[in-house]
Design an enzyme around this catalytic site. Structure first.
Site, PDB file in Angstrom:
ATOM      1  N   SER A  47       0.815  -1.194   0.041  1.00  8.30           N
ATOM      2  CA  SER A  47       0.149   0.120  -0.056  1.00  8.30           C
ATOM      3  C   SER A  47       0.965   1.155   0.060  1.00  8.30           C
ATOM      4  O   SER A  47       1.886   1.341   0.593  1.00  8.30           O
ATOM      5  CB  SER A  47      -0.962   0.006   1.257  1.00  8.30           C
ATOM      6  OG  SER A  47      -1.556   1.145   1.539  1.00  8.30           O
TER       7      SER A  47
ATOM      8  N   TYR B 218      -1.513   0.168  10.225  1.00 11.56           N
ATOM      9  CA  TYR B 218      -1.675  -0.533   8.869  1.00 11.56           C
ATOM     10  C   TYR B 218      -0.313  -0.086   8.217  1.00 11.56           C
ATOM     11  O   TYR B 218       0.419  -0.793   7.330  1.00 11.56           O
ATOM     12  CB  TYR B 218      -2.763   0.265   8.270  1.00 11.56           C
ATOM     13  CG  TYR B 218      -2.951  -0.397   6.941  1.00 11.56           C
ATOM     14  CD1 TYR B 218      -3.441  -1.527   6.685  1.00 11.56           C
ATOM     15  CD2 TYR B 218      -2.690   0.438   5.681  1.00 11.56           C
ATOM     16  CE1 TYR B 218      -3.481  -2.130   5.226  1.00 11.56           C
ATOM     17  CE2 TYR B 218      -3.113  -0.142   4.546  1.00 11.56           C
ATOM     18  CZ  TYR B 218      -3.530  -1.243   4.196  1.00 11.56           C
ATOM     19  OH  TYR B 218      -3.692  -1.716   2.890  1.00 11.56           O
TER      20      TYR B 218
END
Length: 246
Positions: free
Chosen positions: A144, A157
């Site tokens: 990501s 995250y």
């Protein structure tokens, strides 16, 4: 171009929805036999129906990636049935919570690290012996932009995806003399349930559909793709090098 994956065996996690679901469909369209893993049995069954409708084939493996023993058994089961693995798409992941680092509950942080990092490492460990038996093993590890941006409130995250990229890069360096090629993937903001969880006020119609991301990944999975240890940025349709801090 989509490669011809006839007679190839592909394993994909998080296959019951989103990018994983549509990547599994694309793999099947290209001729691969798809080993589809996810927690949601209903989603896997829908995928199986869709794959059969296009003349493809799949093996469904419903399990939770937090079950490390199940990941270990998966590699053994693939070995017994096919003797090799040609493609790995490590797609599954969880977001956790969007909140200040000091407010993140320990159980939330631990779950993010367990699913996003530890399970990915365990999966690599389980299937690497199978991938190196392929004449052109290919592995995509979903990352990501959060791994690099490190925006406020995205701590768990971001940290998990940075760790996943470190694992993928290390693995690529360790196997660079083998036919196995390994890339991390930054899919960018995509119309998925995870994105809706992270950005509930966002209009999903402004984002690319996960089927678009899946289509962009396909050229990376054929024998002609020879880059390893790099990052594929879907929005740019480009494989980029990692850089040291400046």
């Amino acid at each position: 171009m989509t490669p011809n994956l006839k007679d190839r065996v592909a394993l994909i996690t998080g296959a019951s929805r989103g990018i994983g679901y549509f990547t599994a469909l694309e793999l099947a369209k290209a001729g691969a036999h798809v080993i589809a893993c996810a927690r949601t049995v209903g989603g896997l069954e829908e995928l199986d129906d869709a794959i059969k409708a296009i003349g493809g084939s799949a093996t469904l493996v419903p399990f939770d990636l937090a079950d490390m023993a199940a990941i270990d058994k998966l590699g053994g089961a693939i070995h017994e049935r096919w003797g090799k693995l040609d493609i790995l798409v490590a797609n599954a992941g969880v977001l956790g919570t969007i909140s200040p680092i000091g407010h993140v509950e320990a159980k939330v942080f631990e779950k993010v690290m367990t699913i996003n990092v530890t399970a990915t490492w365990r999966l690599i460990r389980s299937v690497e012996p199978l991938l190196v038996k392929s004449d052109a093993g290919r592995a995509l590890i979903l990352s990501s932009g959060a791994a690099h941006k490190c925006r406020p409130f995205w701590g768990p995250y971001s940290a998990s995806k940075a760790a996943v990229e470190a694992l993928a890069r290390t693995w690529a360096h360790e196997t660079q003399r083998l036919p196995l090629r390994i890339l991390s993937v930054d899919p960018g903001a995509t119309r998925t349930a995870m994105r809706a969880q992270a950005m509930p006020g966002e209009d999903p119609a402004t984002l690319p559909h996960p089927s678009e991301v899946a289509a962009a990944l396909m050229p990376l999975l054929g024998p002609d793709q020879t880059e390893t240890g790099k990052l594929f940025v879907v929005r740019e349709n480009n494989i980029v090098d990692y850089r040291m801090p400046e």
